[in-house]
Every structure is written in structure tokens, then in C-alpha cells.
Design an enzyme around this catalytic site. Structure first.
Site, PDB file in Angstrom:
ATOM      1  N   TYR A  59       0.044  14.661   6.684  1.00  0.00           N
ATOM      2  CA  TYR A  59      -1.453  13.711   6.583  1.00  0.00           C
ATOM      3  C   TYR A  59      -1.610  13.950   7.705  1.00  0.00           C
ATOM      4  CZ  TYR A  59       2.734  10.701   4.286  1.00  0.00           C
ATOM      5  OH  TYR A  59       3.214  10.299   3.632  1.00  0.00           O
ATOM      6  N   HIS A 126       8.727  17.499   0.767  1.00  0.00           N
ATOM      7  CA  HIS A 126       7.953  15.853   0.820  1.00  0.00           C
ATOM      8  C   HIS A 126       7.580  16.291  -0.803  1.00  0.00           C
ATOM      9  CE1 HIS A 126       4.167  13.492   2.681  1.00  0.00           C
ATOM     10  NE2 HIS A 126       4.723  12.934   1.458  1.00  0.00           N
ATOM     11  N   LEU A 207       2.796  -1.421  -2.239  1.00  0.00           N
ATOM     12  CA  LEU A 207       1.956  -2.407  -2.485  1.00  0.00           C
ATOM     13  C   LEU A 207       0.928  -1.650  -3.838  1.00  0.00           C
ATOM     14  CD1 LEU A 207       1.039  -4.251   1.335  1.00  0.00           C
ATOM     15  CD2 LEU A 207       2.837  -5.028  -0.860  1.00  0.00           C
ATOM     16  N   PHE A 211      -2.994  -1.982  -3.465  1.00  0.00           N
ATOM     17  CA  PHE A 211      -3.770  -2.871  -5.527  1.00  0.00           C
ATOM     18  C   PHE A 211      -3.506  -4.422  -5.374  1.00  0.00           C
ATOM     19  CE2 PHE A 211      -4.411  -3.873  -9.537  1.00  0.00           C
ATOM     20  CZ  PHE A 211      -6.639  -3.757  -9.702  1.00  0.00           C
ATOM     21  N   GLY A 215      -6.678  -7.636  -3.105  1.00  0.00           N
ATOM     22  CA  GLY A 215      -8.110  -8.227  -1.590  1.00  0.00           C
ATOM     23  C   GLY A 215      -9.073  -6.647  -2.451  1.00  0.00           C
TER      24      GLY A 215
END
Length: 330
Positions: A59, A126, A207, A211, A215
Site C-alpha cells: 500500500y 499477500h 463493504l 458499494f 453512497g
């Protein structure tokens, strides 16, 4: 905050925090982020009883671990810090998967320095490297456990056979893979393997990359550089069909007077006691909302309605593009 056990090995808050969206810029953007707000979000999450924070060297790359390190300085006691490795790097450019023990060791040393800690609580591979036997990768990670550099071993997006071989080599504390109302493939076999071997399950993107929170109703709701614009499920072709899932979540949320996000997270918590979702947040407002999800008690009717609206395989579009799909369930 309610607590749960990961793999019968260590206890964490029932909901963790995915820190990936917290950095400004970087290689994976979910809209603009303010790093001072991100750090304040981690601080308040700790105050509210959250103990589980997830990051990765990928990241940024690297800058997300640095931010988490700054945020937890002086607050380390009682926290479970998870990070991940998978790639070899040419500077900041990914140069391919590398599951070798040597690369795991390189990654650990860098992560420890960036996080400012003396041991990583949960260290994941990962993505599985198909060119390195999982026994070799996990064996190398086990040596890092023996040396005290990491405390527990995890995998991410490992397929069923890989998971079985891994746990025969060394105890696996947690498997992190995508799981949500719009991505349920792990229910076919993987969740059962985790339960049989006392492996905690950590759903990322619980989530649906935001999505399911309700919102986002069209691509116009995403910024021009938002990573989700390349997500097949957000495409102009698939998004309208997937809104039916969001609307079903909204109906259940209205019954309870809570948010869509809380319903989606409560649904995951209801799937098993070894499940600890890590919603990605970057603002205190959304963090507060997500951490309250454990209080939502879904009824049998709620669960049946959600299951009918979001059956396994019922989401329009694959969860990644072609390149991304080749890196999961290996």
C-alpha cells in the site's frame, strides 16, 4: 468492543480497521485522503476499543505502513498489527511475485522499521506465488516466528489445496480473503477448511469496496482517479444490476434504524465466530459507524432476505479484472 479469537491463538476486536485507504496518493486510491485525519481516525478507533489494524508494504507502496507506524507510536500496548508481503521491488515498482523465504525476511525487516515495532503480530503472504511451494514459503515464515520477528502467520487469497498444505507445515492463524454480501465464493469450501483447522477468517472489502454502504449509485459518484473505476462490478454494465443488493441492504437497515454499512458488517459477523471483518476507513465518521456494527442483531428474516437478494454467484461481474483474478485462489 466485543472481542473474537483468530485461530484460537490470539484475541482481537470483533471488527478491525483496514488502513489501506488512509494515505494521500499512492498506488491504490479510494478518493482523496487527509493523513492527519487518518491518524486521528486510528487514535479514536483505539480509544473505542479497536485493537486490530491491517496494512501492507504494497500500500503506497510502503507509505501506508509508515503512516500506521506514526499513528501507533506510544499506543502499541494491546494492539494487533497485521501487515503483508508478496512482491519483490525495483525501487517503488513491483517486479513480480516472490514467495521465497528470502523475500519474506526482506519484507519483515522493512515493515518492522516502517511500523516502528519490534515484532509483527500477524504477517500474511499477500498473494500466493505459484512458482514457490507453499511449504517453502510458510517454512521461511516459521523461522521468522522462531526468531521473534513475527508472532503469527497468515495467508491471503489462498485456495483450498494451498491452505491445507500450508496448515500441515505450520499453524496458520488467519486467512484474509475478500468476503461480503456481494462476494461469497469462500463459502463453497474455504470457510469450512478454516473452521476445521482453527484458522481465523478476516474478510477484506467487507463493504464491497464501499458499494454496499449505499453512497455510490453511478460512476459519477467516483473521482476521476478512483481505483474502483477499473473494478468490473462498478462498470456501467454491471453497476445497475448490483444496486439491487444495495437496496436490499438498505431495506434491512431501515428496519433497525442503522446504516447500510452496519448491516453488511453484521451479516458477516453472523456467518461464524471466527470471522473478523476489516472495513477500510480513512475518516472518523465512517470508522465510528463501522465499529458499532457488532451491536446490530440481525433476525432470521433479515438474514433470509439478504441471502435471497445476494445469493452466491449472484453479483454481476467478476471482482477483479483479468490480471487480478489470476492472483487469487491459488
Amino acid at each position: 468492543m466485543m472481542k473474537r479469537w483468530l485461530g484460537q491463538r490470539f484475541e482481537v476486536s470483533a471488527i478491525g480497521i483496514g488502513c489501506m485507504p488512509m494515505i494521500a496518493g499512492g498506488n491504490i486510491s479510494y478518493g482523496a485522503a487527509d493523513e492527519s485525519e487518518s491518524i486521528a481516525t486510528i487514535h479514536e478507533a483505539i480509544e473505542r476499543g479497536c485493537t486490530f489494524f491491517d496494512t501492507a508494504e504494497m500500500y503506497g507502496p510502503f507509505t501506508n505502513e509508515e503512516l500506521v507506524g506514526r499513528a501507533i507510536r506510544g499506543k502499541r500496548t494491546g494492539l494487533v498489527i497485521a501487515t503483508k508481503f508478496a512482491m519483490r521491488w525495483n525501487g517503488n515498482a513491483m517486479a513480480g511475485l516472490d514467495g521465497s523465504p528470502a523475500n519474506a525476511r526482506r519484507a519483515v525487516e522493512g515493515s518492522l522499521q516502517r511500523l516502528g515495532i519490534d515484532a509483527i503480530d500477524l504477517f500474511y503472504q499477500h498473494r500466493v506465488d505459484p512458482n514457490v511451494p507453499i511449504e517453502e514459503t510458510v517454512g521461511g515464515m516459521a523461522r521468522l516466528v522462531e526468531e521473534g520477528k513475527i508472532r503469527h502467520i497468515g495467508l491471503s487469497e489462498a485456495g483450498p489445496e494451498t491452505l491445507r498444505r500450508a496448515v500441515a507445515t505450520h499453524p496458520i492463524a488467519a486467512l484474509q480473503s475478500e468476503y461480503s454480501l456481494w462476494e461469497r465464493d469462500v463459502e463453497d469450501e474455504i470457510l469450512g477448511i478454516c473452521q476445521a483447522h482453527d484458522i481465523g477468517f478476516v474478510p477484506y472489502s467487507p463493504l464491497g469496496r464501499g458499494f454496499l454502504a449505499g453512497g455510490i449509485r453511478s460512476l459519477d459518484d467516483l473521482g476521476p482517479h478512483d481505483w474502483r473505476r477499473q473494478d468490473p462490478r462498478y462498470s456501467a454494465e454491471n453497476l445497475p444490476a448490483n444496486l439491487a443488493i444495495v437496496d436490499a441492504v438498505g431495506t434491512v437497515a431501515a428496519r433497525h434504524g442503522v446504516s447500510n454499512a452496519q448491516v453488511a458488517l453484521a451479516w458477516l459477523l453472523a456467518q461464524g465466530p471466527n470471522i473478523v471483518p476489516i472495513p477500510g476507513v480513512k475518516r472518523r465518521e465512517t470508522m465510528r459507524d463501522s465499529l458499532e456494527a457488532y451491536k446490530v442483531a440481525l433476525t432470521e428474516q433479515d438474514l433470509a432476505d439478504l441471502d435471497a437478494a445476494a445469493p452466491r454467484g449472484g453479483t454481476a461481474g467478476p471482482r477483479y479484472g483479468e490480471r487480478g483474478m489470476k492472483m487469487v485462489r491459488l
